[in-house]
Design an enzyme around this catalytic site. Structure first.
Site, PDB file in Angstrom:
ATOM      1  N   GLU A  31       0.824  -1.220   0.000  1.00 45.01           N
ATOM      2  CA  GLU A  31       0.000   0.000   0.000  1.00 45.01           C
ATOM      3  C   GLU A  31       0.855   1.266   0.000  1.00 45.01           C
ATOM      4  O   GLU A  31       2.073   1.204   0.172  1.00 45.01           O
ATOM      5  CB  GLU A  31      -0.941  -0.012   1.200  1.00 45.01           C
ATOM      6  CG  GLU A  31      -0.217  -0.101   2.532  1.00 45.01           C
ATOM      7  CD  GLU A  31      -0.706   0.901   3.547  1.00 45.01           C
ATOM      8  OE1 GLU A  31      -1.057   2.021   3.158  1.00 45.01           O
ATOM      9  OE2 GLU A  31      -0.691   0.554   4.734  1.00 45.01           O
ATOM     10  N   VAL A 116      -5.217   0.538   3.317  1.00 44.53           N
ATOM     11  CA  VAL A 116      -5.411  -0.911   3.250  1.00 44.53           C
ATOM     12  C   VAL A 116      -6.700  -1.224   2.483  1.00 44.53           C
ATOM     13  O   VAL A 116      -6.718  -2.095   1.601  1.00 44.53           O
ATOM     14  CB  VAL A 116      -5.450  -1.518   4.672  1.00 44.53           C
ATOM     15  CG1 VAL A 116      -5.958  -2.957   4.634  1.00 44.53           C
ATOM     16  CG2 VAL A 116      -4.065  -1.450   5.304  1.00 44.53           C
ATOM     17  N   LYS A 171      -3.246  -1.563  14.460  1.00 45.75           N
ATOM     18  CA  LYS A 171      -2.420  -0.570  15.160  1.00 45.75           C
ATOM     19  C   LYS A 171      -2.891  -0.417  16.608  1.00 45.75           C
ATOM     20  O   LYS A 171      -4.090  -0.314  16.872  1.00 45.75           O
ATOM     21  CB  LYS A 171      -2.479   0.760  14.403  1.00 45.75           C
ATOM     22  CG  LYS A 171      -1.622   0.707  13.137  1.00 45.75           C
ATOM     23  CD  LYS A 171      -1.590   2.011  12.397  1.00 45.75           C
ATOM     24  CE  LYS A 171      -2.847   2.234  11.609  1.00 45.75           C
ATOM     25  NZ  LYS A 171      -2.906   1.468  10.360  1.00 45.75           N
TER      26      LYS A 171
HETATM   27  N1  PSU Z   1       0.218   0.553   8.655  1.00 51.11           N
HETATM   28  C1  PSU Z   1       1.287   1.321   9.006  1.00 51.11           C
HETATM   29  N2  PSU Z   1       1.171   2.667   8.795  1.00 51.11           N
HETATM   30  C2  PSU Z   1       0.050   3.233   8.225  1.00 51.11           C
HETATM   31  C3  PSU Z   1      -1.059   2.424   7.867  1.00 51.11           C
HETATM   32  C4  PSU Z   1      -0.915   1.069   8.102  1.00 51.11           C
HETATM   33  O1  PSU Z   1       2.309   0.816   9.507  1.00 51.11           O
HETATM   34  O2  PSU Z   1       0.015   4.460   8.037  1.00 51.11           O
HETATM   35  C5  PSU Z   1      -2.303   3.042   7.243  1.00 51.11           C
HETATM   36  C6  PSU Z   1      -3.009   2.039   6.337  1.00 51.11           C
HETATM   37  O3  PSU Z   1      -3.067   2.590   5.038  1.00 51.11           O
HETATM   38  C7  PSU Z   1      -4.404   1.902   6.931  1.00 51.11           C
HETATM   39  C8  PSU Z   1      -4.608   3.248   7.533  1.00 51.11           C
HETATM   40  O4  PSU Z   1      -5.365   1.573   5.967  1.00 51.11           O
HETATM   41  O5  PSU Z   1      -3.319   3.470   8.154  1.00 51.11           O
HETATM   42  C9  PSU Z   1      -5.779   3.276   8.491  1.00 51.11           C
HETATM   43  O6  PSU Z   1      -6.355   4.545   8.478  1.00 51.11           O
HETATM   44  P1  PSU Z   1      -7.857   4.766   9.051  1.00 51.11           P
HETATM   45  O7  PSU Z   1      -7.754   4.371  10.503  1.00 51.11           O
HETATM   46  O8  PSU Z   1      -8.125   6.246   8.858  1.00 51.11           O
HETATM   47  O9  PSU Z   1      -8.773   3.904   8.247  1.00 51.11           O
END
Ligand code: PSU
Ligand code: MN
Length: 316
Positions: A31, A116, A171
């Site tokens: 990604e 993702v 995360k």
């Molecule tokens: N994994 C990482 N760093 C990131 C992300 C994932 O180590 O920045 C990103 C991915 O693109 C994931 C996004 O889809 O964080 C999630 O964002 P949100 O919580 O706004 O959906």
């Protein structure tokens, strides 16, 4: 123009990736939100290149995904990676593109980094079943005072697109128990890669069980092949813990997360800005320790994804 034509016009698969797919050789999708919004320049560019190299070293072809000039691109060249990484030579804004944003950014013809969710969509359109990232999005923590919790479209995508996401769990800034419950409700397997517990991104975890443990990439590939082979169309989480040596101190991380969540509330950060804000805050508060761990885990995921893609290609 028929709908099929307009789909292929909007989805451009790089020649090397298309050739590998046509031959049934292993490919790993990567990604780009992690490049444009997940890490600071120039580290982000180094990591984007390193992940592609890790995939190649594991015997698969890397296919980094982004929106560029009105098309979803599957497989990028080095100039594309530089553009997504920003920095002084490429100061243009790169939007964070999730599922809802694809149409708008494609129509505008501007640059977008895929989350993702959006990367899973592109991978499924291209026919790539294995994808590596750092950690998935999920259900955010809430103090109960605001509107209903912020839930990442990554969960929606996992429910709907047949792609395995190799990640270090979700995360740890998120509400992990609620995220695990949501995945169960959506029918998404959480395959622990050589582990019984859900990794917690910067650390190996220990509090939450996975839905199944797989010892070695071949077992993961066998589970995935059976999941799709019986007709299921959902995705899967392959939960791959950060290597021991690279783990960040969970207590230090927990304190930085608590501090970051308070700062996000105080500064009124919301919507798509929350995750990048928290990652940057935790990196700063831990003096770069979280960033070093993030780099290590994402590279480990790229390497592991390649081994799974190789095993899955051998399944036929
Ligand atoms: N994994 C990482 N760093 C990131 C992300 C994932 O180590 O920045 C990103 C991915 O693109 C994931 C996004 O889809 O964080 C999630 O964002 P949100 O919580 O706004 O959906
Ligand atoms: Mn959100």
């Amino acid at each position: 123009m028929s709908p099929a034509d307009s789909t292929s016009d909007r989805l451009v698969i790089a020649d090397e990736v298309a050739a590998a797919l046509a031959d049934g050789r292993p490919v790993v999708a990567l990604e780009s939100t992690i490049i444009s919004h997940g890490m600071p320049h120039p580290r982000n560019l180094e990591v984007a290149r390193a992940c592609e190299a890790d995939v190649r070293a594991g015997g698969a072809v890397p296919a980094t995904v982004a929106v560029l000039d009105g098309t979803i691109r599957v497989g990028l060249d080095d100039g594309d990676l530089e553009r997504l990484a920003g920095g002084p030579d490429h100061p243009g804004d790169v939007a964070k593109v999730s599922l809802r944003d694809l149409g708008a950014v494609l129509a505008a013809g501007t640059a977008g980094a895929t989350t993702v969710a959006a990367t899973m969509f592109a991978a499924s359109r291209a026919g790539i079943p294995v994808f590596a990232t750092g950690g998935i999005g999920g259900v955010h923590r809430g103090d109960g005072s605001g509107p209903s919790p912020d839930v990442s479209a990554d969960l929606t995508a996992l429910a709907g697109f047949p792609v395995a996401v190799v990640c270090a769990g979700a995360k740890a800034v998120l509400d992990l128990p609620r995220t695990v419950e949501a995945l169960e409700t959506l029918g998404v397997p959480v395959i622990g890669q050589d582990t019984d517990v859900l990794p917690e991104f910067w650390s190996r975890g220990g509090d939450l069980p996975v839905s199944v443990r797989a010892d070695g990439p071949a077992m993961t590939a066998a589970i995935l092949a059976a999941h799709w082979g019986c007709g299921l169309t959902s995705g899967a989480v392959v939960a791959n813990p950060i290597p021991d040596a690279d783990e960040a101190d969970p207590a230090v991380i927990a304190a930085a997360i608590a501090d970051g969540l308070a700062a996000a509330t105080a500064e009124g950060v919301h919507g798509r800005d929350v995750t990048p804000f928290l990652l940057a805050h935790v990196a700063e508060a831990t003096d770069g320790a979280s960033l070093a761990a993030n780099v290590a885990l994402v590279r480990h995921n790229a390497a592991t994804a390649a081994r799974i893609a190789v095993a899955l290609a051998a399944e036929g």
